[in-house]
Design a protein around this motif. Structure first.
Motif, PDB file in Angstrom:
ATOM      1  N   ALA A   1       0.836  -1.201   0.000  1.00  0.00           N
ATOM      2  CA  ALA A   1       0.000   0.000   0.000  1.00  0.00           C
ATOM      3  C   ALA A   1       0.873   1.255   0.000  1.00  0.00           C
ATOM      4  O   ALA A   1       1.758   1.388   0.836  1.00  0.00           O
ATOM      5  N   TYR A   2       0.635   2.138  -0.944  1.00  0.00           N
ATOM      6  CA  TYR A   2       1.313   3.437  -1.017  1.00  0.00           C
ATOM      7  C   TYR A   2       2.812   3.327  -0.714  1.00  0.00           C
ATOM      8  O   TYR A   2       3.307   3.889   0.280  1.00  0.00           O
ATOM      9  N   PRO A   3       3.557   2.621  -1.556  1.00  0.00           N
ATOM     10  CA  PRO A   3       4.994   2.451  -1.322  1.00  0.00           C
ATOM     11  C   PRO A   3       5.768   3.754  -1.527  1.00  0.00           C
ATOM     12  O   PRO A   3       5.456   4.544  -2.420  1.00  0.00           O
ATOM     13  N   TYR A   4       6.797   3.966  -0.706  1.00  0.00           N
ATOM     14  CA  TYR A   4       7.627   5.174  -0.832  1.00  0.00           C
ATOM     15  C   TYR A   4       9.074   4.831  -0.527  1.00  0.00           C
ATOM     16  O   TYR A   4       9.372   3.856   0.165  1.00  0.00           O
ATOM     17  N   ARG A   5       9.980   5.646  -1.052  1.00  0.00           N
ATOM     18  CA  ARG A   5      11.421   5.426  -0.864  1.00  0.00           C
ATOM     19  C   ARG A   5      12.158   6.749  -0.960  1.00  0.00           C
ATOM     20  O   ARG A   5      11.550   7.788  -1.261  1.00  0.00           O
ATOM     21  N   ALA A   6      13.466   6.720  -0.748  1.00  0.00           N
ATOM     22  CA  ALA A   6      14.263   7.955  -0.686  1.00  0.00           C
ATOM     23  C   ALA A   6      14.567   8.544  -2.056  1.00  0.00           C
ATOM     24  O   ALA A   6      14.634   9.765  -2.209  1.00  0.00           O
ATOM     25  N   ASN A   7      14.749   7.688  -3.063  1.00  0.00           N
ATOM     26  CA  ASN A   7      15.225   8.206  -4.343  1.00  0.00           C
ATOM     27  C   ASN A   7      14.813   7.296  -5.486  1.00  0.00           C
ATOM     28  O   ASN A   7      14.992   6.081  -5.424  1.00  0.00           O
ATOM     29  N   PHE A   8      14.237   7.890  -6.527  1.00  0.00           N
ATOM     30  CA  PHE A   8      13.900   7.159  -7.747  1.00  0.00           C
ATOM     31  C   PHE A   8      13.461   8.185  -8.784  1.00  0.00           C
ATOM     32  O   PHE A   8      13.028   9.281  -8.451  1.00  0.00           O
ATOM     33  N   THR A   9      13.562   7.811 -10.057  1.00  0.00           N
ATOM     34  CA  THR A   9      13.189   8.752 -11.121  1.00  0.00           C
ATOM     35  C   THR A   9      11.696   9.099 -11.071  1.00  0.00           C
ATOM     36  O   THR A   9      11.314  10.251 -11.228  1.00  0.00           O
ATOM     37  N   LYS A  10      10.867   8.104 -10.815  1.00  0.00           N
ATOM     38  CA  LYS A  10       9.421   8.322 -10.726  1.00  0.00           C
ATOM     39  C   LYS A  10       9.073   8.732  -9.297  1.00  0.00           C
ATOM     40  O   LYS A  10       9.522   8.098  -8.339  1.00  0.00           O
ATOM     41  N   LEU A  11       8.284   9.779  -9.158  1.00  0.00           N
ATOM     42  CA  LEU A  11       7.900  10.241  -7.827  1.00  0.00           C
ATOM     43  C   LEU A  11       6.843   9.327  -7.221  1.00  0.00           C
ATOM     44  O   LEU A  11       5.862   8.985  -7.873  1.00  0.00           O
ATOM     45  N   ASP A  12       7.035   8.941  -5.967  1.00  0.00           N
ATOM     46  CA  ASP A  12       5.963   8.293  -5.216  1.00  0.00           C
ATOM     47  C   ASP A  12       5.188   9.400  -4.497  1.00  0.00           C
ATOM     48  O   ASP A  12       5.525  10.585  -4.612  1.00  0.00           O
ATOM     49  N   PHE A  13       4.148   9.023  -3.744  1.00  0.00           N
ATOM     50  CA  PHE A  13       3.304  10.048  -3.115  1.00  0.00           C
ATOM     51  C   PHE A  13       4.109  10.901  -2.137  1.00  0.00           C
ATOM     52  O   PHE A  13       3.927  12.123  -2.057  1.00  0.00           O
ATOM     53  N   PHE A  14       5.022  10.284  -1.392  1.00  0.00           N
ATOM     54  CA  PHE A  14       5.807  11.008  -0.398  1.00  0.00           C
ATOM     55  C   PHE A  14       6.707  12.052  -1.045  1.00  0.00           C
ATOM     56  O   PHE A  14       6.729  13.218  -0.646  1.00  0.00           O
ATOM     57  N   ARG A  15       7.471  11.658  -2.075  1.00  0.00           N
ATOM     58  CA  ARG A  15       8.401  12.611  -2.690  1.00  0.00           C
ATOM     59  C   ARG A  15       7.670  13.667  -3.520  1.00  0.00           C
ATOM     60  O   ARG A  15       8.158  14.777  -3.695  1.00  0.00           O
ATOM     61  N   ALA A  16       6.471  13.342  -4.004  1.00  0.00           N
ATOM     62  CA  ALA A  16       5.664  14.344  -4.720  1.00  0.00           C
ATOM     63  C   ALA A  16       5.236  15.446  -3.750  1.00  0.00           C
ATOM     64  O   ALA A  16       5.298  16.646  -4.063  1.00  0.00           O
ATOM     65  N   ILE A  17       4.823  15.045  -2.552  1.00  0.00           N
ATOM     66  CA  ILE A  17       4.433  16.015  -1.525  1.00  0.00           C
ATOM     67  C   ILE A  17       5.654  16.809  -1.069  1.00  0.00           C
ATOM     68  O   ILE A  17       5.609  18.039  -0.958  1.00  0.00           O
ATOM     69  N   LEU A  18       6.746  16.112  -0.813  1.00  0.00           N
ATOM     70  CA  LEU A  18       7.980  16.773  -0.358  1.00  0.00           C
ATOM     71  C   LEU A  18       8.442  17.817  -1.374  1.00  0.00           C
ATOM     72  O   LEU A  18       8.817  18.939  -0.994  1.00  0.00           O
ATOM     73  N   LYS A  19       8.400  17.454  -2.634  1.00  0.00           N
ATOM     74  CA  LYS A  19       8.841  18.371  -3.687  1.00  0.00           C
ATOM     75  C   LYS A  19       7.998  19.650  -3.689  1.00  0.00           C
ATOM     76  O   LYS A  19       8.538  20.758  -3.786  1.00  0.00           O
TER      77      LYS A  19
END
Length: 290
Positions: free
Chosen positions: A153-171
């Motif tokens: 469910a809603y996977p997230y990580r520190a770094n990847f070319t495609k944004l997950d929900f967490f990095r989209a919000i952070l950005k």
């Protein structure tokens, strides 16, 4: 041990390879390596000719709203072709070569009407993406060879070319943009590193069946946005509240109460981090990258 996998260059798959690459030898079947999982003959040939004992099946069309646009096309649409027919091909290849299949599914197979879900609860998908993923689950469950269904469910990580929900919000927050968080929706974010460690445990324990490999914290998207802002010392005044009816207007229907229980995977000694714990680890990893 060798593992044959589909989608091992994706958001989740590539991190699994990074973290478990010293324990397993991975071979990737994906568009980037010239393999289309809807090409039945090629998929069957590749799986049957591989000396891998396990198949990871991660490749899928996961864009919920994009899949919904495919719904009028039914079995002729990409969502069905990739998520159902593609899964059938991978499953048949696994069966014919006596390989164990580990299929990555989703919390979206549930309708969001219960307070919380465990592995024994019956799925009831309410959008086309979830319907196709559940059809994939049924294909896997029909196998006479060993299988595991891993719901994430809603996977997230520190770094990847495609944004997950967490990095989209952070950005957005880092750029000084406003972020509206839904308050009447509960989800269970999952740190991808924990998914990798859970898969390792499932293999080592020769596990079979359905497992919820999800985080240990259920919260609203609004609460998640606030936690992100606090952890990264960003302007919390940019965070506002909204309701799901407004945020998801004119989009695919969604299940909104998605508390998934991870007791079953926890009994194998796997500790799935809370969202707060995951954010702290992600921040450490990000700091090392800069």
């Amino acid at each position: 041990m060798k593992i044959l996998g589909t989608g091992l260059d994706g958001l989740v798959g590539s991190r699994i390879v990074e973290l478990l690459g010293d324990k397993y030898e991975f071979e990737n079947l994906s568009i980037s390596t010239g393999i289309d999982i809807t090409d039945r003959d090629t998929v069957l040939e590749k799986i049957k000719n591989s000396d891998a004992s396990i198949v990871f099946h991660l490749a899928a069309k996961t864009n919920v709203d994009g899949c919904e646009l495919d719904k009028p096309l039914g079995e002729k649409g990409d969502a069905w072709k990739i998520n159902v027919l593609g899964t059938q091909n991978v499953a048949d290849g696994s069966l014919e070569s006596n390989k164990k299949l580990i299929y990555i599914s989703t919390d979206f197979v549930f309708d969001g009407t219960k307070d919380a879900y465990n592995e024994k609860d019956a799925p009831n998908p309410i959008n086309w993406y979830a319907k196709t993923k559940f059809e994939g689950e049924k294909i896997v469950q029909s196998l006479r060879t060993p299988w595991i269904i891993v719901r994430i469910a809603y996977p997230y990580r520190a770094n990847f070319t495609k944004l997950d929900f967490f990095r989209a919000i952070l950005k957005r927050l880092q750029e000084g943009q406003s972020v509206a968080g839904v308050t009447d929706h509960i989800f269970t974010p999952t740190f991808i590193d924990d998914i990798a460690f859970a898969l390792d445990a499932l293999i080592k324990n020769s596990s079979e069946g359905v497992f919820h490999v999800v985080g240990s914290q259920n919260l609203s998207p609004y609460d998640a946005v606030v936690l992100i802002a606090k952890e990264f010392n960003l302007d919390i005044s940019k965070v506002s509240q909204t309701k799901r009816a407004e945020f998801f207007r004119d989009r695919a229907p969604r299940p909104f109460q998605l508390r998934l229980k991870n007791d079953k995977i926890s009994k194998l000694g796997v500790r799935m981090r809370t969202f707060e714990e995951g954010l702290k680890e992600v921040k450490k990893q990000m700091d090392k990258l800069t």
